[in-house]
Motif scaffolding. Structure first.
Motif, PDB file in Angstrom:
ATOM      1  N   SER A 153       0.821  -1.211   0.000  1.00 31.68           N
ATOM      2  CA  SER A 153       0.000   0.000   0.000  1.00 31.68           C
ATOM      3  C   SER A 153       0.856   1.262   0.000  1.00 31.68           C
ATOM      4  N   LEU A 154       1.950   1.258   0.762  1.00 29.96           N
ATOM      5  CA  LEU A 154       2.769   2.462   0.889  1.00 29.96           C
ATOM      6  C   LEU A 154       3.776   2.609  -0.254  1.00 29.96           C
ATOM      7  N   PHE A 155       4.598   1.573  -0.436  1.00 29.12           N
ATOM      8  CA  PHE A 155       5.732   1.715  -1.344  1.00 29.12           C
ATOM      9  C   PHE A 155       5.410   1.368  -2.805  1.00 29.12           C
ATOM     10  N   SER A 156       4.319   0.650  -3.037  1.00 29.51           N
ATOM     11  CA  SER A 156       3.953   0.319  -4.421  1.00 29.51           C
ATOM     12  C   SER A 156       2.820   1.192  -4.938  1.00 29.51           C
ATOM     13  N   VAL A 157       1.742   1.282  -4.148  1.00 31.24           N
ATOM     14  CA  VAL A 157       0.562   2.004  -4.617  1.00 31.24           C
ATOM     15  C   VAL A 157       0.744   3.515  -4.488  1.00 31.24           C
ATOM     16  N   ARG A 158       1.169   3.973  -3.317  1.00 30.52           N
ATOM     17  CA  ARG A 158       1.252   5.417  -3.095  1.00 30.52           C
ATOM     18  C   ARG A 158       2.537   6.024  -3.647  1.00 30.52           C
ATOM     19  N   LEU A 159       3.670   5.432  -3.297  1.00 31.16           N
ATOM     20  CA  LEU A 159       4.947   6.019  -3.701  1.00 31.16           C
ATOM     21  C   LEU A 159       5.452   5.490  -5.032  1.00 31.16           C
ATOM     22  N   GLY A 160       5.080   4.264  -5.385  1.00 35.03           N
ATOM     23  CA  GLY A 160       5.518   3.679  -6.647  1.00 35.03           C
ATOM     24  C   GLY A 160       7.001   3.385  -6.716  1.00 35.03           C
ATOM     25  N   TRP A 161       7.634   3.131  -5.570  1.00 32.87           N
ATOM     26  CA  TRP A 161       9.071   2.883  -5.545  1.00 32.87           C
ATOM     27  C   TRP A 161       9.425   1.457  -5.952  1.00 32.87           C
ATOM     28  N   PHE A 162       8.585   0.509  -5.592  1.00 31.85           N
ATOM     29  CA  PHE A 162       8.885  -0.897  -5.855  1.00 31.85           C
ATOM     30  C   PHE A 162       7.668  -1.566  -6.488  1.00 31.85           C
ATOM     31  N   PRO A 163       7.898  -2.561  -7.351  1.00 25.92           N
ATOM     32  CA  PRO A 163       6.772  -3.320  -7.918  1.00 25.92           C
ATOM     33  C   PRO A 163       6.150  -4.217  -6.860  1.00 25.92           C
ATOM     34  N   ALA A 164       4.884  -4.506  -7.052  1.00 20.22           N
ATOM     35  CA  ALA A 164       4.149  -5.287  -6.052  1.00 20.22           C
ATOM     36  C   ALA A 164       4.075  -6.763  -6.392  1.00 20.22           C
ATOM     37  N   PHE A 165       4.236  -7.126  -7.660  1.00 19.76           N
ATOM     38  CA  PHE A 165       4.067  -8.521  -8.056  1.00 19.76           C
ATOM     39  C   PHE A 165       5.168  -8.922  -9.033  1.00 19.76           C
ATOM     40  N   GLY A 166       5.408 -10.210  -9.102  1.00 18.10           N
ATOM     41  CA  GLY A 166       6.340 -10.752 -10.081  1.00 18.10           C
ATOM     42  C   GLY A 166       7.729 -10.978  -9.535  1.00 18.10           C
ATOM     43  N   ASN A 167       8.490 -11.794 -10.286  1.00 14.12           N
ATOM     44  CA  ASN A 167       9.846 -12.159  -9.870  1.00 14.12           C
ATOM     45  C   ASN A 167      10.902 -11.178 -10.361  1.00 14.12           C
ATOM     46  N   VAL A 249       9.808 -21.925   5.456  1.00 15.93           N
ATOM     47  CA  VAL A 249       8.394 -22.171   5.745  1.00 15.93           C
ATOM     48  C   VAL A 249       7.584 -20.892   5.576  1.00 15.93           C
ATOM     49  N   ALA A 250       8.137 -19.774   6.046  1.00 17.32           N
ATOM     50  CA  ALA A 250       7.407 -18.509   6.005  1.00 17.32           C
ATOM     51  C   ALA A 250       7.257 -17.956   4.601  1.00 17.32           C
ATOM     52  N   THR A 251       8.051 -18.445   3.655  1.00 17.69           N
ATOM     53  CA  THR A 251       7.956 -17.912   2.293  1.00 17.69           C
ATOM     54  C   THR A 251       6.608 -18.180   1.641  1.00 17.69           C
ATOM     55  N   SER A 252       5.893 -19.191   2.093  1.00 14.85           N
ATOM     56  CA  SER A 252       4.623 -19.531   1.447  1.00 14.85           C
ATOM     57  C   SER A 252       3.643 -18.366   1.500  1.00 14.85           C
ATOM     58  N   ILE A 253       3.565 -17.679   2.649  1.00 13.63           N
ATOM     59  CA  ILE A 253       2.637 -16.552   2.787  1.00 13.63           C
ATOM     60  C   ILE A 253       3.098 -15.378   1.930  1.00 13.63           C
ATOM     61  N   VAL A 254       4.385 -15.066   2.002  1.00 16.17           N
ATOM     62  CA  VAL A 254       4.907 -13.900   1.298  1.00 16.17           C
ATOM     63  C   VAL A 254       4.856 -14.112  -0.211  1.00 16.17           C
ATOM     64  N   GLU A 255       5.240 -15.285  -0.672  1.00 20.93           N
ATOM     65  CA  GLU A 255       5.221 -15.540  -2.113  1.00 20.93           C
ATOM     66  C   GLU A 255       3.804 -15.481  -2.668  1.00 20.93           C
ATOM     67  N   THR A 256       2.845 -15.952  -1.909  1.00 21.24           N
ATOM     68  CA  THR A 256       1.457 -15.876  -2.360  1.00 21.24           C
ATOM     69  C   THR A 256       0.972 -14.433  -2.391  1.00 21.24           C
ATOM     70  N   ALA A 257       1.359 -13.646  -1.385  1.00 21.35           N
ATOM     71  CA  ALA A 257       0.907 -12.255  -1.313  1.00 21.35           C
ATOM     72  C   ALA A 257       1.494 -11.411  -2.439  1.00 21.35           C
ATOM     73  N   PHE A 258       2.736 -11.691  -2.846  1.00 21.48           N
ATOM     74  CA  PHE A 258       3.400 -10.885  -3.861  1.00 21.48           C
ATOM     75  C   PHE A 258       3.433 -11.558  -5.233  1.00 21.48           C
TER      76      PHE A 258
END
Length: 316
Positions: A153-167, A249-258
């Motif tokens: 919400s902050l760095f992708s949508v509002r500021l546009g500094w980083f992409p939100a999806f993809g490798n 193990v924790a990557t499953s949540i983050v990879e799905t979100a991004f």
């Protein structure tokens, strides 16, 4: 050392065996049927369902299925994915680089930021210490998916500094695409490592030999480097190894979100459709990573504190 490595190798094999049995049993006992996914919700005759089950050996008794699968694993055959109709080994190898990049990036952030904040809190009591404690407390209590939503919400949508999806592609593109996922993945573990570092260094700062070193006029930076930080590295190294292994193990949540095509997203999708071979293979890979990282930590500990190696030699 040879005996130690043999014992640990035996322990790793026993752990993998127990894990494979637990994962195999739990996946097959869960409600649902892979044949239903393969049929795409269409009605089919009993003969067609039986043909699908025979193709994937789903009609065999569970012990027979496990023996066939385990035998294939020992020969390097992880089976064939029900969902993708591809060899599981090829699926994992294609997605493994993304997960390794993410885990490596997050581990670097955890070690650098966690150690720095923990040492700063231990060496600067007062306002700095309280500020670090509050910040790390918030970080530790923030789930990865909540951090992912806030970062996007902050760095992708509002500021546009980083992409939100993809490798991303190329070194620069990959780093840019993985920055927000790595931060979301590292946030909780960074707070944990910072607190462990602070507690360990505070304990060492109160030792008698540290006071003696200071009374002899040794510079404060040398005292911290030689007598505090090195002696505090034992628990810090243990927690760091556990954290790095837990990142898989924790990557499953983050990879799905991004929207990252990594091992974690593959596991989540495979559990949904009961893709048995993929779930079993990824689970074994995660357990093997845990075991190898713990073995590496045990090998590093005597280098940090030689007394551990002497104690092992005296005990043997």
């Amino acid at each position: 050392m040879a005996g130690f490595l043999l014992r640990r190798a035996g322990g790793i094999l026993a752990t993998l065996l127990v894990t494979s049995l637990a994962v195999f049993g739990s996946v097959h006992l869960a409600p649902g049927d892979p044949a239903t996914f393969l049929l795409g919700g269409r009605s089919a005759s009993p003969e067609a369902v039986a043909a699908i089950e025979a193709q994937y050996h789903l009609d065999d008794p569970l012990p027979v299925q496990y023996v066939k699968w385990a035998g294939g694993v020992l020969t390097g055959d992880l089976g064939r994915s029900v969902q993708f109709r591809q060899d599981v080994a090829d699926l994992i190898l294609a997605r493994l680089p993304t997960t390794l990049w993410l885990v490596g990036y997050a581990a670097l952030l955890i070690v650098l930021v966690g150690l720095t904040l923990g040492a700063l809190a231990a060496l600067r009591p007062g306002a700095v210490d309280r500020l670090v404690l509050v910040g790390t407390g918030v970080a530790t209590a923030t789930p990865a998916f909540v951090a992912a939503i806030g970062l996007v919400s902050l760095f992708s949508v509002r500021l546009g500094w980083f992409p939100a999806f993809g490798n991303g592609s190329g070194l620069g593109g990959r780093i840019s695409h993985l920055t927000l996922p790595a931060v979301a993945l590292a946030l909780t573990f960074t707070g944990l490592l910072a607190r462990v570092t602070r507690a360990s260094m505070l304990e060492e700062l109160g030792r008698d030999h540290v006071e003696v070193a200071r009374s002899r006029g040794i510079p404060g930076s040398a005292v911290v480097r030689r007598h505090v930080l090195r002696n505090a590295l034992g628990p810090i190294t243990t927690v760091t190894g556990t954290v790095v292994a837990g990142l898989l193990v924790a990557t499953s949540i983050v990879e799905t979100a991004f929207g990252l095509s990594g091992i974690g997203q593959l596991l989540v999708g495979s559990v949904t459709v009961k893709d048995f071979p993929v779930v079993q293979a990824v689970s074994l890979l995660v357990v093997l990573a845990f075991a190898c990282v713990n073995l590496l930590v045990d090998l590093v500990h005597p280098l940090i504190d030689p007394r551990l190696s002497h104690a092992k030699g005296a005990a043997s």
